[in-house]
Design a protein around this motif. Structure first.
Motif, PDB file in Angstrom:
ATOM      1  N   ASN A   2       0.489  -1.314   0.225  1.00  0.00           N
ATOM      2  CA  ASN A   2      -0.333   0.387  -0.089  1.00  0.00           C
ATOM      3  C   ASN A   2       0.937   1.238  -0.088  1.00  0.00           C
ATOM      4  O   ASN A   2       0.034   2.557  -0.286  1.00  0.00           O
ATOM      5  CB  ASN A   2      -0.956  -0.003   1.246  1.00  0.00           C
ATOM      6  CG  ASN A   2      -2.507  -1.030   0.504  1.00  0.00           C
ATOM      7  OD1 ASN A   2      -2.550  -0.966  -0.671  1.00  0.00           O
ATOM      8  ND2 ASN A   2      -3.270  -1.193   2.052  1.00  0.00           N
ATOM      9  N   ILE A   6       0.362   4.355  -6.486  1.00  0.00           N
ATOM     10  CA  ILE A   6      -0.398   3.934  -7.471  1.00  0.00           C
ATOM     11  C   ILE A   6      -0.525   3.934  -9.083  1.00  0.00           C
ATOM     12  O   ILE A   6      -0.348   5.330  -9.117  1.00  0.00           O
ATOM     13  CB  ILE A   6      -1.651   3.910  -7.078  1.00  0.00           C
ATOM     14  CG1 ILE A   6      -1.880   3.038  -5.840  1.00  0.00           C
ATOM     15  CG2 ILE A   6      -2.786   3.210  -7.773  1.00  0.00           C
ATOM     16  CD1 ILE A   6      -3.460   3.562  -4.667  1.00  0.00           C
ATOM     17  N   ASP A  37       2.991  -0.180  -7.481  1.00  0.00           N
ATOM     18  CA  ASP A  37       1.325  -0.767  -7.948  1.00  0.00           C
ATOM     19  C   ASP A  37       0.557  -0.504  -8.568  1.00  0.00           C
ATOM     20  O   ASP A  37       0.108   0.487  -8.643  1.00  0.00           O
ATOM     21  CB  ASP A  37       0.620  -0.068  -6.305  1.00  0.00           C
ATOM     22  CG  ASP A  37      -0.838  -0.988  -5.846  1.00  0.00           C
ATOM     23  OD1 ASP A  37      -0.808  -2.199  -6.584  1.00  0.00           O
ATOM     24  OD2 ASP A  37      -1.100  -1.008  -5.003  1.00  0.00           O
ATOM     25  N   ASN A  79      -1.819  -5.522 -11.860  1.00  0.00           N
ATOM     26  CA  ASN A  79      -3.353  -6.233 -11.370  1.00  0.00           C
ATOM     27  C   ASN A  79      -3.535  -5.862 -12.866  1.00  0.00           C
ATOM     28  O   ASN A  79      -4.071  -5.038 -13.608  1.00  0.00           O
ATOM     29  CB  ASN A  79      -3.863  -5.300 -10.726  1.00  0.00           C
ATOM     30  CG  ASN A  79      -5.402  -5.547 -10.516  1.00  0.00           C
ATOM     31  OD1 ASN A  79      -5.906  -7.282 -10.678  1.00  0.00           O
ATOM     32  ND2 ASN A  79      -5.869  -4.859  -9.631  1.00  0.00           N
ATOM     33  N   GLN A 160      -8.933   4.530  -9.170  1.00  0.00           N
ATOM     34  CA  GLN A 160      -8.240   3.838  -8.385  1.00  0.00           C
ATOM     35  C   GLN A 160      -7.629   4.474  -7.502  1.00  0.00           C
ATOM     36  O   GLN A 160      -6.423   3.526  -7.078  1.00  0.00           O
ATOM     37  CB  GLN A 160      -7.233   3.160  -9.538  1.00  0.00           C
ATOM     38  CG  GLN A 160      -8.538   1.894  -9.902  1.00  0.00           C
ATOM     39  CD  GLN A 160      -8.629   0.618  -9.456  1.00  0.00           C
ATOM     40  OE1 GLN A 160      -8.720   0.979  -8.246  1.00  0.00           O
ATOM     41  NE2 GLN A 160      -9.472  -0.092 -10.296  1.00  0.00           N
ATOM     42  N   LYS A 161      -7.630   6.200  -7.370  1.00  0.00           N
ATOM     43  CA  LYS A 161      -6.823   6.893  -7.030  1.00  0.00           C
ATOM     44  C   LYS A 161      -5.212   6.843  -7.057  1.00  0.00           C
ATOM     45  O   LYS A 161      -4.169   6.660  -6.379  1.00  0.00           O
ATOM     46  CB  LYS A 161      -6.761   6.838  -5.310  1.00  0.00           C
ATOM     47  CG  LYS A 161      -8.449   6.745  -4.639  1.00  0.00           C
ATOM     48  CD  LYS A 161      -8.350   6.845  -3.226  1.00  0.00           C
ATOM     49  CE  LYS A 161      -9.646   7.787  -2.840  1.00  0.00           C
ATOM     50  NZ  LYS A 161      -9.740   7.439  -1.570  1.00  0.00           N
ATOM     51  N   ARG A 331      -9.408  -8.124  -7.656  1.00  0.00           N
ATOM     52  CA  ARG A 331      -8.745  -6.344  -6.891  1.00  0.00           C
ATOM     53  C   ARG A 331      -9.305  -5.294  -7.318  1.00  0.00           C
ATOM     54  O   ARG A 331      -9.026  -4.076  -6.311  1.00  0.00           O
ATOM     55  CB  ARG A 331      -7.272  -6.991  -7.045  1.00  0.00           C
ATOM     56  CG  ARG A 331      -7.235  -8.501  -6.175  1.00  0.00           C
ATOM     57  CD  ARG A 331      -5.207  -8.688  -6.589  1.00  0.00           C
ATOM     58  NE  ARG A 331      -4.582  -7.640  -6.536  1.00  0.00           N
ATOM     59  CZ  ARG A 331      -3.520  -7.670  -6.729  1.00  0.00           C
ATOM     60  NH1 ARG A 331      -2.685  -8.677  -7.709  1.00  0.00           N
ATOM     61  NH2 ARG A 331      -2.687  -7.040  -6.837  1.00  0.00           N
ATOM     62  N   GLU A 334     -12.702  -4.204  -5.350  1.00  0.00           N
ATOM     63  CA  GLU A 334     -12.248  -4.210  -4.110  1.00  0.00           C
ATOM     64  C   GLU A 334     -12.463  -2.614  -3.819  1.00  0.00           C
ATOM     65  O   GLU A 334     -12.337  -2.279  -2.719  1.00  0.00           O
ATOM     66  CB  GLU A 334     -11.104  -5.267  -3.699  1.00  0.00           C
ATOM     67  CG  GLU A 334     -11.193  -5.530  -2.322  1.00  0.00           C
ATOM     68  CD  GLU A 334      -9.731  -6.616  -1.871  1.00  0.00           C
ATOM     69  OE1 GLU A 334      -9.256  -5.576  -1.450  1.00  0.00           O
ATOM     70  OE2 GLU A 334     -10.302  -7.969  -2.248  1.00  0.00           O
ATOM     71  N   ARG A 335     -10.459  -2.254  -4.758  1.00  0.00           N
ATOM     72  CA  ARG A 335     -10.244  -0.320  -4.326  1.00  0.00           C
ATOM     73  C   ARG A 335     -11.575   0.553  -5.035  1.00  0.00           C
ATOM     74  O   ARG A 335     -11.611   1.672  -4.419  1.00  0.00           O
ATOM     75  CB  ARG A 335      -9.239  -0.153  -5.171  1.00  0.00           C
ATOM     76  CG  ARG A 335      -7.941  -0.195  -4.421  1.00  0.00           C
ATOM     77  CD  ARG A 335      -7.140   0.409  -5.087  1.00  0.00           C
ATOM     78  NE  ARG A 335      -6.459  -0.031  -4.960  1.00  0.00           N
ATOM     79  CZ  ARG A 335      -4.559  -0.447  -5.615  1.00  0.00           C
ATOM     80  NH1 ARG A 335      -4.295   0.139  -6.300  1.00  0.00           N
ATOM     81  NH2 ARG A 335      -4.126  -1.418  -5.260  1.00  0.00           N
ATOM     82  N   ALA A 336     -11.765   0.053  -6.169  1.00  0.00           N
ATOM     83  CA  ALA A 336     -13.018   0.983  -6.748  1.00  0.00           C
ATOM     84  C   ALA A 336     -14.287   0.866  -5.902  1.00  0.00           C
ATOM     85  O   ALA A 336     -15.172   2.355  -6.046  1.00  0.00           O
ATOM     86  CB  ALA A 336     -13.731   0.169  -7.714  1.00  0.00           C
ATOM     87  N   LYS A 338     -14.719   0.734  -2.924  1.00  0.00           N
ATOM     88  CA  LYS A 338     -13.999   1.777  -1.526  1.00  0.00           C
ATOM     89  C   LYS A 338     -14.310   3.130  -1.580  1.00  0.00           C
ATOM     90  O   LYS A 338     -14.853   4.663  -1.606  1.00  0.00           O
ATOM     91  CB  LYS A 338     -12.903   1.712  -1.049  1.00  0.00           C
ATOM     92  CG  LYS A 338     -13.044   0.577  -0.490  1.00  0.00           C
ATOM     93  CD  LYS A 338     -11.752   0.282   0.090  1.00  0.00           C
ATOM     94  CE  LYS A 338     -11.030  -1.470   0.950  1.00  0.00           C
ATOM     95  NZ  LYS A 338      -9.752  -1.681   0.610  1.00  0.00           N
ATOM     96  N   THR A 339     -14.126   3.556  -3.013  1.00  0.00           N
ATOM     97  CA  THR A 339     -13.778   4.626  -3.902  1.00  0.00           C
ATOM     98  C   THR A 339     -15.191   5.730  -4.091  1.00  0.00           C
ATOM     99  O   THR A 339     -15.535   6.634  -3.298  1.00  0.00           O
ATOM    100  CB  THR A 339     -12.754   5.364  -5.230  1.00  0.00           C
ATOM    101  OG1 THR A 339     -11.382   4.696  -4.902  1.00  0.00           O
ATOM    102  CG2 THR A 339     -12.367   6.598  -5.543  1.00  0.00           C
TER     103      THR A 339
END
Ligand code: TYM
Length: 353
Positions: A2, A6, A37, A79, A160-161, A331, A334-336, A338-339
């Protein structure tokens, strides 16, 4: 994982990849995967803006996935996913569009170019294109998806920030818009959700790979491409037929555009001292374009042959390709998601349950 910055980038599913895609984007994907990442995707939703044949679209998604893998993108390090497998992108696209001006989209260079092509207009008059888009008949329309292409691209990046986006020079205006949208959203809602992403290319400015036809960039719709999967014979023939000039007439004369384009391709593939020897030969009028092209074809083949060979193997294994993108989508989602929750909350879209 983390703390790493990114990285995110994608390529439209519109056909096989060419040297422009490779040097503008894909080569950097591979170089970055150890230190960042990384998320790399296939932009199938963006491909819809030019209304592809549905069967061809799915084939193109698989082809480009195989090309990513063949060029060295490693699914254990980066990814890899398909844009449409992450539905959060489509939802956020709707939300972000509420903060994007129609005027700023109409003024985007890539929109004007594509709209002109779709309407069959050759004029370079910007005002002309805007009024023609608005006034066009329904049988000759420019679709709203094409207009909002930059919103969708901004969402790919912002959801994805991402901090860094490896793309070629032609995508810089889209990145500039992405930064503007990020700033606008953060400040409108007084939040700090999005970082401002920047273009990335190892040690150089953004790359523009020229085509073989004497002017302009290499592009799928220009018919001037060398594809990574071109067979050796085809590739040699294309290079030998590349446009040059009639040869320098006076020592020291400026290099013409078609010859400069071949030298630019050489700078990407060939040892610097050899490139310099052709520059010198142009300057003293001893250059032989046949030799130069043979050298160029040879050096391009050194890059593309191993990719083409691995591509054939990987492309034949659809179960493997499917596994890679299933894992990638999980994966990425998961991130998308959250944002997206942060974005919904900032905008007042609150769940009751
Ligand atoms: P696309 O599919 O047109 O091109 C993919 C990548 O290849 C680069 N490229 C070139 N670079 C140098 N010289 C050339 N002649 C050349 N031709 C193509 C492009 O700059 C790009 O990096 N909008 C993007 C896809 C996309 C995207 C994103 C990229 C959608 N969402 C989010 C990054 C982040 C596109 O049309 O690429």
């Amino acid at each position: 994982m983390n703390e790493k910055e990114i990285v995110l980038s994608g390529i439209r599913a519109t056909g096989n990849l060419h040297l422009g895609n490779y040097y503008g984007a894909l080569r950097n994907f591979v170089k970055m995967q150890d230190d960042y990442d990384c998320l790399y995707f296939i932009a199938d939703l963006h491909a819809l803006t030019t209304n592809p044949d549905p069967a061809a679209l799915h084939e193109n998604v698989k082809n480009i996935l195989a090309e990513y893998l063949a060029a060295g993108v490693d699914p254990d390090k980066a990814n890899i996913f398909v844009q449409s497998d992450v539905p959060e992108i489509s939802e956020m696209y709707l939300l972000l569009n509420m903060h994007v001006g129609i005027g700023e989209l109409l003024r985007t260079t890539s929109f004007k170019d594509k709209a002109r092509k779709q309407l069959g207009i050759s004029s370079n008059d910007d005002k002309d294109i805007e009024s023609q888009v608005i006034g066009s008949e329904s049988n000759k329309r420019v679709n709203a998806g094409l207009l909002t292409y930059p919103t969708l691209m901004a969402v790919d990046i912002l959801i994805q920030k991402a901090h860094k986006v490896p793309v070629g020079k032609d995508q810089e205006q889209h990145l500039e818009l992405t930064r503007r949208f990020a700033r606008r959203f953060n400040s409108f809602y007084n939040v700090d959700i999005f970082p401002e992403p920047e273009n990335f290319n190892f040690g150089h400015n953004a790359v523009k790979v020229p085509g073989l036809d004497g002017s302009g960039k290499m592009g799928k719709s220009e018919g001037n491409c060398i594809y990574l999967v071109d067979e050796e014979k085809v590739l040699r023939k294309k290079v030998m037929r590349a446009v040059t000039d009639e040869g320098p007439k006076e020592p020291g004369q400026p290099i013409s555009e078609p010859v400069q384009n071949l030298l630019t391709l050489m700078e990407l593939t060939t040892a610097p001292e050899i490139v310099q020897s052709y520059r010198d030969a142009y300057a003293d009028c001893s250059i032989r374009y046949g030799d130069m092209k043979k050298q160029l074809a040879e050096d391009i083949l050194k890059v593309t042959t191993p990719i083409r060979e691995r591509y054939k193997e990987i492309r034949a294994d659809e179960a493997y390709i499917g596994k890679v993108v299933r894992q990638g989508a999980e994966r990425a989602r998961e991130r998308a998601s959250k944002t997206l929750e942060e974005v919904r909350k900032a905008m007042g879209i609150i769940r009751f349950y």
